[in-house]
Design an enzyme around this catalytic site. Structure first.
Site, PDB file in Angstrom:
ATOM      1  N   CYS A  60      -1.996   1.646   8.238  1.00 49.32           N
ATOM      2  CA  CYS A  60      -1.458   0.557   7.237  1.00 49.32           C
ATOM      3  C   CYS A  60      -2.000  -0.850   7.314  1.00 49.32           C
ATOM      4  O   CYS A  60      -2.484  -1.422   8.438  1.00 49.32           O
ATOM      5  CB  CYS A  60       0.082   0.521   7.820  1.00 49.32           C
ATOM      6  N   CYS A  99      -2.010  -3.558  14.986  1.00 54.09           N
ATOM      7  CA  CYS A  99      -1.559  -3.479  13.603  1.00 54.09           C
ATOM      8  C   CYS A  99      -1.906  -4.568  12.589  1.00 54.09           C
ATOM      9  O   CYS A  99      -1.811  -5.552  12.900  1.00 54.09           O
ATOM     10  CB  CYS A  99      -0.058  -3.147  13.430  1.00 54.09           C
ATOM     11  N   CYS A 110       5.089  -7.777   8.035  1.00 51.19           N
ATOM     12  CA  CYS A 110       5.976  -7.147   8.765  1.00 51.19           C
ATOM     13  C   CYS A 110       6.083  -8.071  10.115  1.00 51.19           C
ATOM     14  O   CYS A 110       5.370  -9.066  10.396  1.00 51.19           O
ATOM     15  CB  CYS A 110       5.390  -5.803   9.609  1.00 51.19           C
ATOM     16  N   SER A 149       9.982   5.844  10.148  1.00 54.57           N
ATOM     17  CA  SER A 149       9.296   5.519  11.313  1.00 54.57           C
ATOM     18  C   SER A 149       9.667   4.432  11.750  1.00 54.57           C
ATOM     19  O   SER A 149       9.436   3.272  10.998  1.00 54.57           O
ATOM     20  CB  SER A 149       7.834   5.698  10.846  1.00 54.57           C
ATOM     21  N   LEU A 208       6.222   4.866  19.746  1.00 52.32           N
ATOM     22  CA  LEU A 208       6.434   4.682  21.195  1.00 52.32           C
ATOM     23  C   LEU A 208       5.151   4.081  21.703  1.00 52.32           C
ATOM     24  O   LEU A 208       5.455   2.801  22.149  1.00 52.32           O
ATOM     25  CB  LEU A 208       6.801   5.920  21.997  1.00 52.32           C
ATOM     26  N   HIS A 209       3.909   4.691  21.574  1.00 46.40           N
ATOM     27  CA  HIS A 209       2.751   4.147  22.027  1.00 46.40           C
ATOM     28  C   HIS A 209       2.704   3.622  23.548  1.00 46.40           C
ATOM     29  O   HIS A 209       1.578   3.384  23.845  1.00 46.40           O
ATOM     30  CB  HIS A 209       2.158   2.689  21.077  1.00 46.40           C
ATOM     31  N   GLY A 211       5.372  -2.616   6.755  1.00 46.56           N
ATOM     32  CA  GLY A 211       6.793  -2.991   7.295  1.00 46.56           C
ATOM     33  C   GLY A 211       7.415  -2.136   8.115  1.00 46.56           C
ATOM     34  O   GLY A 211       7.082  -0.891   8.384  1.00 46.56           O
ATOM     35  N   GLU A 212       8.547  -2.808   8.719  1.00 44.08           N
ATOM     36  CA  GLU A 212       9.456  -2.184   9.464  1.00 44.08           C
ATOM     37  C   GLU A 212      10.521  -1.520   8.849  1.00 44.08           C
ATOM     38  O   GLU A 212      11.452  -2.336   8.511  1.00 44.08           O
ATOM     39  CB  GLU A 212       9.761  -3.059  10.742  1.00 44.08           C
ATOM     40  N   GLU A 235       0.797  -1.202  -0.137  1.00 45.86           N
ATOM     41  CA  GLU A 235       0.166  -0.192  -0.019  1.00 45.86           C
ATOM     42  C   GLU A 235       0.891   1.040  -0.143  1.00 45.86           C
ATOM     43  O   GLU A 235       1.971   1.337   0.605  1.00 45.86           O
ATOM     44  CB  GLU A 235      -0.980  -0.008   1.345  1.00 45.86           C
ATOM     45  N   CYS A 238       3.182   8.232   1.662  1.00 47.32           N
ATOM     46  CA  CYS A 238       3.420   7.363   2.898  1.00 47.32           C
ATOM     47  C   CYS A 238       3.671   6.059   1.979  1.00 47.32           C
ATOM     48  O   CYS A 238       2.855   5.452   1.302  1.00 47.32           O
ATOM     49  CB  CYS A 238       2.235   7.234   3.677  1.00 47.32           C
ATOM     50  N   CYS A 284       2.754  -6.158  16.123  1.00 44.99           N
ATOM     51  CA  CYS A 284       2.232  -5.263  16.986  1.00 44.99           C
ATOM     52  C   CYS A 284       0.969  -5.449  17.295  1.00 44.99           C
ATOM     53  O   CYS A 284       0.267  -6.030  16.036  1.00 44.99           O
ATOM     54  CB  CYS A 284       2.518  -3.771  16.609  1.00 44.99           C
TER      55      CYS A 284
HETATM   56  N1  SAH Z   1       6.636  -0.142  11.174  1.00 48.66           N
HETATM   57  C1  SAH Z   1       6.985   1.394  11.338  1.00 48.66           C
HETATM   58  C2  SAH Z   1       6.311   2.019  10.211  1.00 48.66           C
HETATM   59  C3  SAH Z   1       5.031   1.682   9.785  1.00 48.66           C
HETATM   60  S1  SAH Z   1       3.654   1.536  10.752  1.00 48.66           S
HETATM   61  C4  SAH Z   1       6.345   1.632  12.684  1.00 48.66           C
HETATM   62  O1  SAH Z   1       5.940   1.039  13.368  1.00 48.66           O
HETATM   63  O2  SAH Z   1       6.740   2.672  12.943  1.00 48.66           O
HETATM   64  C5  SAH Z   1       3.243   3.221  10.879  1.00 48.66           C
HETATM   65  C6  SAH Z   1       2.579   3.925  12.102  1.00 48.66           C
HETATM   66  O3  SAH Z   1       1.050   3.167  11.808  1.00 48.66           O
HETATM   67  C7  SAH Z   1       3.147   3.419  13.115  1.00 48.66           C
HETATM   68  O4  SAH Z   1       3.027   4.497  14.154  1.00 48.66           O
HETATM   69  C8  SAH Z   1       1.954   2.423  13.814  1.00 48.66           C
HETATM   70  O5  SAH Z   1       1.948   2.349  15.002  1.00 48.66           O
HETATM   71  C9  SAH Z   1       0.675   2.906  13.136  1.00 48.66           C
HETATM   72  N2  SAH Z   1      -0.355   2.162  13.348  1.00 48.66           N
HETATM   73  C10 SAH Z   1      -0.646   0.765  13.044  1.00 48.66           C
HETATM   74  N3  SAH Z   1      -1.720   0.320  13.300  1.00 48.66           N
HETATM   75  C11 SAH Z   1      -2.614   1.385  13.224  1.00 48.66           C
HETATM   76  C12 SAH Z   1      -3.903   1.519  13.624  1.00 48.66           C
HETATM   77  N4  SAH Z   1      -4.785   0.650  13.491  1.00 48.66           N
HETATM   78  N5  SAH Z   1      -4.394   2.713  13.847  1.00 48.66           N
HETATM   79  C13 SAH Z   1      -3.608   3.909  13.684  1.00 48.66           C
HETATM   80  N6  SAH Z   1      -2.193   3.466  13.428  1.00 48.66           N
HETATM   81  C14 SAH Z   1      -1.688   2.720  13.174  1.00 48.66           C
HETATM   82 FE1  SF4 Z   2       4.347  -2.907  14.288  1.00 47.63          FE
HETATM   83 FE2  SF4 Z   2       4.923  -1.025  12.529  1.00 47.63          FE
HETATM   84 FE3  SF4 Z   2       5.119  -3.610  11.973  1.00 47.63          FE
HETATM   85 FE4  SF4 Z   2       2.757  -2.489  12.181  1.00 47.63          FE
HETATM   86  S1  SF4 Z   2       4.079  -2.117  10.578  1.00 47.63           S
HETATM   87  S2  SF4 Z   2       3.418  -4.491  13.076  1.00 47.63           S
HETATM   88  S3  SF4 Z   2       3.124  -1.202  13.440  1.00 47.63           S
HETATM   89  S4  SF4 Z   2       6.391  -2.510  13.321  1.00 47.63           S
END
Ligand code: SAH
Ligand code: SF4
Length: 356
Positions: A344, A127, A120, A202, A226-227, A170-171, A87, A113, A124
């Protein structure tokens, strides 16, 4: 299989095609004129065009779907050669402003973006990208092509300023080499010329990779997802925290070279009744003490099957106010593209879980 032309830096391409000034000509076709075939590269000799056509592709991505949001953001699903999908979201950040004589003062600012991996590994809990597991890394060319496709599709002029955020699927630090190569290809003045200070990586907080990236001193911006402010909760939300705890991230950030006019962004996904207490805000303030930081509060964007809830507007404002009143820069991310499910992984899910 044909090689992807966008996988190569200008210097690398100059070592492949002789004489090397041809590399600059090819780059001009690819990044300024958005060429999609070697045939149209009028100033290249016929033999070279045939040779390139034999070995390389200019179009590693296929546009599968485009969804428009009411607020003007646009979300793409691209297909890769092996059937996987990624995406990309185009966001319009600011409305046009005009001088009194009617000329344009500020143009709307584009932010794109982009994705760095298919799926990934980080996993998380909140996510959607994580739900489908990890498929593979993207190559630098597949990353670069995402932006190229979006620019061409929206008729965005080659030299138009825009921002890139590596916040799609992705990370990025788990695919560091390809991402760094893409950063360099994007910033090459003979290509898209997107300065590194307009690019933001990010990360979920792979501390050792943050240190490694910092040593490269690319001038890139850093955003930390951070979260959560205590390790116990963060481990539940982001299992990566077991390997790299909060303090290790803070230490890595403190050593990261930051442009004197910039701040490190800390993303804080606000989930109702999970991490949105004033006590959490208090701890966040303490944690970021001494760091040139800005906090970006993100509304959790719900999807089918998740137990997590979106906070209310007043929850968000309360959290923000607590921080700003005590001197921390803190913004709330507008829920751009919410109606096209811009968090994402959500478009890909709708289209059938990533396989096409
Ligand atoms: N993997 C990297 C970059 C991609 S995710 C990272 O985690 O930073 C980009 C952002 O989308 C991250 O801050 C992630 O926490 C957030 N994100 C993931 N799932 C989400 C959701 N359901 N609602 C809002 N933001 C979300
Ligand atoms: Fe976590 Fe970012 Fe990977 Fe989603 S894309 S699982 S928020 S590290």
């Amino acid at each position: 299989m044909k090689k992807i032309i966008q996988d190569y830096t200008k210097e690398e391409l100059g070592n492949i095609v002789k004489p090397s000034f041809r590399a600059k000509q090819i780059w001009n076709w690819v990044y300024h004129k958005y060429a999609t075939s070697f045939e149209e590269m009028g100033n290249l000799p016929k033999a070279l065009k045939a040779e390139l056509d034999e070995g390389f592709t200019l179009t590693p991505l296929k546009m599968l779907t485009v969804q428009d949001s009411k607020d003007g953001s646009r979300k793409y699903l691209f297909g890769l050669h092996d059937g996987h999908t990624v995406e990309v979201v185009l966001l319009l950040m600011r409305d046009k402003e005009y001088h009194e004589d009617g000329s344009v003062k500020h143009q709307e600012r584009y932010t794109v973006c982009i994705s760095s991996q298919v799926g990934c590994k980080v996993g998380c809990a909140f996510c959607l990208t994580a739900k489908g597991g990890f498929m593979r890394d993207l190559t630098a060319g597949e990353i670069v092509s995402q932006l190229l496709m979006v620019k061409k599709h929206n008729n965005i002029e080659a030299n138009r300023r825009l921002n890139i955020v590596y916040m799609g699927m992705g990370e990025p630090l788990d695919n560091l080499d390809a991402v760094v190569k893409a950063v360099k290809i994007f910033s090459d003045p003979d290509g898209m010329a997107i300065a590194t200070h307009r690019q933001t990586i990010s990360t979920s907080g792979l501390s050792s990779k943050i240190v490694k990236l910092g040593k490269m001193d690319l001038g890139i911006n850093l955003a930390i997802s951070l979260h959560a402010v205590d390790d116990k909760l963060r481990e539940q939300l982001m299992p990566i925290n077991k390997a790299y705890n909060i303090q290790s991230i803070i230490d890595a950030v403190k050593g990261f070279p930051i442009n004197s006019r910039k701040r490190v962004m800390f993303e804080y996904l606000v989930i109702k009744d999970v991490n949105d207490s004033i006590d959490a805000a208090k701890k966040l303030l303490k944690l970021l003490d001494g760091i040139k930081a800005k906090v970006n509060l993100i509304y959790f964007n719900p999807y089918g099957g998740t137990e997590f809830k979106r906070p209310t507007d007043s929850d968000m404002k309360g959290f923000q106010e607590y921080l700003t009143k005590r001197g921390l820069h803190c913004t709330i991310r507008e829920s751009k593209g919410l109606d096209i499910s811009a968090a994402c992984g959500q478009l890909r899910e709708q289209e059938g879980g990533g396989e096409s």
